[in-house]
Design a protein around this motif. Structure first.
Motif, PDB file in Angstrom:
ATOM      1  N   VAL A   1       0.868  -1.182   0.000  1.00 16.14           N
ATOM      2  CA  VAL A   1       0.000   0.000   0.000  1.00 16.14           C
ATOM      3  C   VAL A   1       0.902   1.228   0.000  1.00 16.14           C
ATOM      4  N   ASP A   2       0.317   2.357  -0.357  1.00 19.30           N
ATOM      5  CA  ASP A   2       1.078   3.605  -0.440  1.00 19.30           C
ATOM      6  C   ASP A   2       0.844   4.524   0.756  1.00 19.30           C
ATOM      7  N   ILE A   3      -0.365   4.447   1.330  1.00 18.46           N
ATOM      8  CA  ILE A   3      -0.783   5.387   2.365  1.00 18.46           C
ATOM      9  C   ILE A   3      -1.460   4.618   3.495  1.00 18.46           C
ATOM     10  N   VAL A   4      -1.189   5.017   4.723  1.00 18.19           N
ATOM     11  CA  VAL A   4      -1.935   4.544   5.885  1.00 18.19           C
ATOM     12  C   VAL A   4      -2.613   5.763   6.495  1.00 18.19           C
ATOM     13  N   THR A   5      -3.887   5.616   6.853  1.00 15.43           N
ATOM     14  CA  THR A   5      -4.605   6.749   7.426  1.00 15.43           C
ATOM     15  C   THR A   5      -5.622   6.303   8.465  1.00 15.43           C
ATOM     16  N   TYR A   6      -5.532   6.884   9.649  1.00 11.82           N
ATOM     17  CA  TYR A   6      -6.547   6.771  10.692  1.00 11.82           C
ATOM     18  C   TYR A   6      -6.163   7.711  11.823  1.00 11.82           C
ATOM     19  N   ASP A   7      -6.854   7.615  12.933  1.00  7.85           N
ATOM     20  CA  ASP A   7      -6.652   8.495  14.081  1.00  7.85           C
ATOM     21  C   ASP A   7      -5.167   8.548  14.445  1.00  7.85           C
ATOM     22  N   ALA A   8      -4.637   9.774  14.509  1.00  5.08           N
ATOM     23  CA  ALA A   8      -3.191   9.936  14.609  1.00  5.08           C
ATOM     24  C   ALA A   8      -2.590   9.414  15.902  1.00  5.08           C
ATOM     25  N   LEU A   9      -3.300   9.512  17.021  1.00  3.03           N
ATOM     26  CA  LEU A   9      -2.722   9.017  18.277  1.00  3.03           C
ATOM     27  C   LEU A   9      -2.410   7.523  18.206  1.00  3.03           C
ATOM     28  N   PRO A  10      -3.398   6.651  17.938  1.00  3.86           N
ATOM     29  CA  PRO A  10      -3.052   5.228  17.825  1.00  3.86           C
ATOM     30  C   PRO A  10      -2.212   4.919  16.604  1.00  3.86           C
ATOM     31  N   ALA A  11      -2.363   5.669  15.513  1.00  3.96           N
ATOM     32  CA  ALA A  11      -1.584   5.388  14.306  1.00  3.96           C
ATOM     33  C   ALA A  11      -0.093   5.553  14.571  1.00  3.96           C
ATOM     34  N   GLU A  12       0.285   6.659  15.181  1.00  2.27           N
ATOM     35  CA  GLU A  12       1.708   6.887  15.416  1.00  2.27           C
ATOM     36  C   GLU A  12       2.255   5.947  16.474  1.00  2.27           C
ATOM     37  N   ASP A  13       1.425   5.560  17.423  1.00  8.41           N
ATOM     38  CA  ASP A  13       1.833   4.558  18.404  1.00  8.41           C
ATOM     39  C   ASP A  13       2.070   3.219  17.730  1.00  8.41           C
ATOM     40  N   ASP A  14       1.201   2.839  16.794  1.00  5.46           N
ATOM     41  CA  ASP A  14       1.373   1.577  16.073  1.00  5.46           C
ATOM     42  C   ASP A  14       2.649   1.582  15.235  1.00  5.46           C
ATOM     43  N   ALA A  15       2.920   2.709  14.566  1.00  7.57           N
ATOM     44  CA  ALA A  15       4.144   2.800  13.764  1.00  7.57           C
ATOM     45  C   ALA A  15       5.376   2.646  14.636  1.00  7.57           C
ATOM     46  N   ARG A  16       5.330   3.244  15.802  1.00  8.21           N
ATOM     47  CA  ARG A  16       6.460   3.127  16.722  1.00  8.21           C
ATOM     48  C   ARG A  16       6.597   1.701  17.244  1.00  8.21           C
ATOM     49  N   THR A  17       5.463   1.056  17.536  1.00  4.42           N
ATOM     50  CA  THR A  17       5.486  -0.323  18.023  1.00  4.42           C
ATOM     51  C   THR A  17       6.166  -1.249  17.034  1.00  4.42           C
ATOM     52  N   LEU A  18       5.939  -1.023  15.733  1.00  6.57           N
ATOM     53  CA  LEU A  18       6.522  -1.869  14.692  1.00  6.57           C
ATOM     54  C   LEU A  18       7.916  -1.414  14.268  1.00  6.57           C
ATOM     55  N   GLY A  19       8.457  -0.400  14.924  1.00  7.59           N
ATOM     56  CA  GLY A  19       9.807   0.064  14.609  1.00  7.59           C
ATOM     57  C   GLY A  19       9.906   0.781  13.272  1.00  7.59           C
ATOM     58  N   MET A  20       8.790   1.361  12.801  1.00  9.17           N
ATOM     59  CA  MET A  20       8.773   2.010  11.499  1.00  9.17           C
ATOM     60  C   MET A  20       8.820   3.529  11.583  1.00  9.17           C
ATOM     61  N   ALA A  21       8.744   4.081  12.768  1.00 10.37           N
ATOM     62  CA  ALA A  21       8.521   5.510  12.912  1.00 10.37           C
ATOM     63  C   ALA A  21       9.564   6.358  12.191  1.00 10.37           C
ATOM     64  N   GLU A  22      10.812   5.938  12.207  1.00  7.90           N
ATOM     65  CA  GLU A  22      11.861   6.751  11.592  1.00  7.90           C
ATOM     66  C   GLU A  22      11.755   6.779  10.075  1.00  7.90           C
ATOM     67  N   ARG A  23      11.055   5.810   9.486  1.00 11.57           N
ATOM     68  CA  ARG A  23      10.949   5.739   8.023  1.00 11.57           C
ATOM     69  C   ARG A  23       9.617   6.252   7.504  1.00 11.57           C
ATOM     70  N   VAL A  24       8.764   6.696   8.411  1.00  8.53           N
ATOM     71  CA  VAL A  24       7.422   7.151   8.035  1.00  8.53           C
ATOM     72  C   VAL A  24       7.354   8.669   8.117  1.00  8.53           C
ATOM     73  N   VAL A  25       6.679   9.283   7.141  1.00  9.01           N
ATOM     74  CA  VAL A  25       6.436  10.724   7.196  1.00  9.01           C
ATOM     75  C   VAL A  25       4.934  10.960   7.301  1.00  9.01           C
ATOM     76  N   SER A  26       4.580  11.965   8.051  1.00  7.63           N
ATOM     77  CA  SER A  26       3.186  12.374   8.153  1.00  7.63           C
ATOM     78  C   SER A  26       2.916  13.451   7.119  1.00  7.63           C
ATOM     79  N   LEU A  27       1.805  13.322   6.427  1.00  7.68           N
ATOM     80  CA  LEU A  27       1.411  14.309   5.426  1.00  7.68           C
ATOM     81  C   LEU A  27       0.578  15.367   6.145  1.00  7.68           C
ATOM     82  N   ASP A  28       1.286  16.299   6.747  1.00  4.34           N
ATOM     83  CA  ASP A  28       0.668  17.218   7.695  1.00  4.34           C
ATOM     84  C   ASP A  28      -0.456  18.042   7.080  1.00  4.34           C
ATOM     85  N   ALA A  29      -0.314  18.428   5.824  1.00  2.00           N
ATOM     86  CA  ALA A  29      -1.316  19.282   5.192  1.00  2.00           C
ATOM     87  C   ALA A  29      -2.661  18.571   5.044  1.00  2.00           C
ATOM     88  N   LEU A  30      -2.665  17.246   5.133  1.00  6.46           N
ATOM     89  CA  LEU A  30      -3.906  16.487   4.981  1.00  6.46           C
ATOM     90  C   LEU A  30      -4.561  16.174   6.319  1.00  6.46           C
TER      91      LEU A  30
END
Length: 357
Positions: free
Chosen positions: A277-306
């Motif tokens: 997939v190209d994009i992941v989208t849902y509620d930012a609090l659990p989303a960013e926690d999930d990315a961190r849990t999987l060790g992906m946070a450093e490779r993920v960017v948030s599309l802030d304007a959206l």
């Protein structure tokens, strides 16, 4: 647009150091940005910058939560807006109970205890293992106590989100369920049946919380740098299967304009990592926690304007007379929470605990 962990521990607090912010109007002189004060927005300001300079614990999210009465969007501040900067202890400056101009009518008390449910697995909002059942649970139970202390409430967790709206509320097995996102019911005609159902079959409390809905991609992907929802047309977008899609429908992000993937939250991130997939989208609090849990946070960017907001509510079935009669007291209690600043204190503590854990 930066990595999800760009703010260190503050990453979980929803792009604390990365909110883009759009500022409208002419330039004005800068003011001091101090805790426990009011601050007037000037050209170039963003919420994240104000929060950082003032030293707001919890950063951008906490500052936004303190000003949802005047801010329409987490990414839009306007020159001349006067925002509230929380105090060091988490209180709001000048918070006090305003005397109502007209005494409200006495609250209606149901003839039996109200059955109120939520579910675990939605930290920091609701989870059986969190203090007080999570910050949203604390807000609801406190609003009941303030709005009508005579109303008895039986509260419990039912860990089947779909059953809450599909069966338990419509059948009358329970009276109220939370937290649920509410679509724009003034535009129900544009909603798909599963989303329109939230308007046609249920009534809603006043909004308890404005959640931030984030969009995420891998650094360097073709969508890294997207500034408009239209930039995502043609993308493979993963919105977890338990989450709403009415916001995406409003932006035209539906089949066949995009390829929708509906799997679990963690599987969304795994598929992003695998290039499925190209994009992941849902509620930012659990989303960013999930990315961190999987060790992906450093490779993920948030599309802030959206980033957008969606409001969380208590839902009741329109057919449940006693539950509907109790809604005004719940809303009155919520208003008292906001007037006294207790709402903000509960929310701030919940977000801060999530950051620290």
């Amino acid at each position: 647009m930066t990595g999800v962990t760009g703010g260190g521990a503050a990453a979980l607090a929803i792009m604390l150091a990365t909110a883009t912010g759009l500022v409208l109007g002419a330039s004005q002189p800068a003011q001091a940005q101090d805790l426990c004060s009011r601050y007037t927005i000037v050209r170039g300001d963003t919420l994240s910058q104000v929060a950082r300079i003032a030293g707001v614990e919890g950063g951008f999210q906490v500052l936004f939560n303190a000003n949802t009465d005047i801010l329409r969007s987490p990414n839009l501040v306007e020159i001349g807006q006067v925002i509230t900067i929380p105090c060091a202890d988490g209180s709001l400056p000048g918070a006090a109970v305003a005397a109502p101009a007209v005494a409200p009518p006495p609250p209606v008390t149901a003839t039996r205890p109200l059955r109120v449910i939520t579910a675990s697995g939605y930290a920091p909002f609701t989870d059986k293992d969190l203090p007080g059942g999570g910050m949203f649970t604390q807000l609801v139970l406190r609003a009941f106590a303030l709005g009508n202390p005579d109303q008895e409430v039986n509260f419990f967790f039912v860990n089947d989100w779909n059953a809450q709206l599909d069966n338990l509320l419509p059948s009358g097995a329970v009276d109220m369920a939370f937290p649920w996102f509410k679509p724009d019911c003034d535009r129900v005609e544009i909603l798909s049946p599963p989303n329109a159902y939230r308007c046609t079959d249920f009534n809603h409390s006043d909004p308890f919380y404005d959640a931030l809905v984030g969009y995420y991609t891998l650094a360097g992907s073709p969508y890294d740098g997207a500034t408009d929802h239209a930039d995502l047309l043609g993308a493979r977008i993963c919105r977890p299967d338990a989450w709403f899609t009415f916001d995406m429908e409003a932006e035209g992000l539906t089949e066949p304009q995009v390829t929708m993937v509906r799997v679990t939250q963690l599987e969304c991130w795994r598929q992003l990592d695998a290039g499925d997939v190209d994009i992941v989208t849902y509620d930012a609090l659990p989303a960013e926690d999930d990315a961190r849990t999987l060790g992906m946070a450093e490779r993920v960017v948030s599309l802030d304007a959206l980033t957008a907001t969606a409001t969380l509510h208590v839902f009741v079935a329109k057919s449940n007379a006693e539950a509907n009669a109790a809604l005004p007291a719940l809303n009155a209690g919520l208003e008292q929470l906001r007037l006294t600043g207790e709402w903000f204190s509960i929310v701030r503590a919940g977000i801060q605990a999530a950051i620290e854990n």
